[in-house]
Scaffold this active site. Structure first.
Site: not given
Ligand code: PBG
Ligand code: ZN
Length: 327
Positions: A120, A199, A221, A237, A278, A252
């Site tokens: 990413c 996602k 986002r 998706e 997280s 996710k």
């Molecule tokens: C980046 C990404 C994110 C996460 C994984 N890859 C953050 C986002 O999309 O803002 C989140 C992982 C987590 O919260 O543990 N694209």
């Molecule tokens: Zn990203």
């Protein structure tokens, strides 16, 4: 009337029997441990919102990989915090970028550890978005098609550095197909892709954005990540990613989307991963630190539920703790 009593509870009457009839069994083989790597040496920078998690430099990252491999963890997912950021995330596909150097070092020290890289741009762009920005009708948005070649370059450079699998997390349309072609052309036809397929635009990524130093500098986002209200769209998706060549698909976050995990697994039958993100980690850590929740019980319950919903693989910051508890 006339029914024997306690028909169901009989199965719970003895601890041995309870274990024998258990439907969902967690295994350390299912776990993927996410790690954050940053420049420097000897760095072990605590992430405030994620107690027990650290930004590591390449040398301490390798130590951490050795430690978790000894615990039985067989796969890690790498996120990079680069030296510098710019509008197009150049460090994401720099030959000696931070993730590239981390892959090389891990493969040298722990050749059997399965290294997955997050593909990413948000950790590498100065605006914090997952792609390059275009302005249309006075509104700034991520330019889908201009982003694709950069993601391809990033994935190929991770492959060259020794990554065993790439995991695109940007949610651009067409990125799995573009990355698949790019890898094939570069001689990596054997390298699997785990697509962050469904996602969601989630509030539960907050701590991660501190960890990866990647909060968007403007907007959010929601023009590329999914609306939490939508389920059918997740299936579309996932279908698109599979058609473009995804080998594994991911949902996710995890706990708020157990229905999606279930539907994806039922519908497609592909190896399905779920990311216990997280915020899900931090919630449990915070409550446990206050004595409001039992950490071990809460983590085992959450991860067992994710597996019961259909996840074959679980990405979690609790992976090393779980590996100890599951021994
Ligand atoms: C980046 C990404 C994110 C996460 C994984 N890859 C953050 C986002 O999309 O803002 C989140 C992982 C987590 O919260 O543990 N694209
Ligand atoms: Zn990203």
């Amino acid at each position: 009337m006339g029914f024997p009593q306690l028909r169901l509870r009989r199965l719970r009457s003895h601890p041995v029997l309870r274990r024998m009839v258990r439907e969902t069994r967690l295994s350390v083989d299912q776990l993927i441990y996410p790690l954050f790597v940053r420049p420097g040496s000897g760095v072990r920078q605590p992430i405030g919102s994620m107690p027990g998690q650290y930004q590591l430099s390449v040398d301490t990252l390798v130590e951490e990989c050795r430690r978790v491999q000894d615990l039985g963890i067989s796969a890690v997912l790498l996120f990079g915090i680069p030296e510098s950021k710019d509008a197009v995330g150049s460090e994401a596909y720099a030959e000696h970028g931070i993730v590239q150097r981390a892959c090389e070092a891990i493969k040298r020290a722990c050749p059997d550890l399965f290294v997955i890289t997050d593909v990413c741009l948000c950790e590498y762009t100065d605006h914090g978005h997952c792609g390059v920005i275009v302005e249309r009708d006075g509104r700034r948005d991520v330019d889908n098609d201009a982003t694709l070649p950069l993601l391809v370059k990033e994935a190929v450079s991770h492959a060259r550095a020794g990554a065993d699998m790439v995991a695109p997390s940007d949610m651009m349309d067409g990125r799995v197909g573009a990355i698949r072609s790019g890898l094939d052309e570069a001689g990596f036809a054997h390298l699997p892709i785990m697509a962050y397929a469904a996602k969601y635009a989630s509030s539960y990524y907050g701590p991660f954005r501190e960890a990866a130093e990647s909060p968007p500098k403007f907007g959010d986002r929601r023009s590329y990540q999914m609306d939490p209200a939508n389920g059918d769209e997740a299936l579309r998706e996932v279908a698109a990613d599979i058609e473009e060549g995804a080998d594994l698909v991911m949902v996710k976050p995890a706990i708020n989307y157990l229905d999606i995990i279930w539907r994806v697994k039922e519908r497609f039958g592909l190896p399905t991963a779920a990311y216990h993100v997280s915020g899900e980690y931090s919630m449990i850590k915070a409550a446990a630190a206050n004595g409001w929740l039992d950490e071990k019980g809460a983590v085992l319950e959450a991860t067992t539920a994710i597996a019961r919903a259909g996840a074959d693989l679980i990405l979690t910051y609790f992976a090393p703790r779980l590996a100890e508890w599951l021994r």
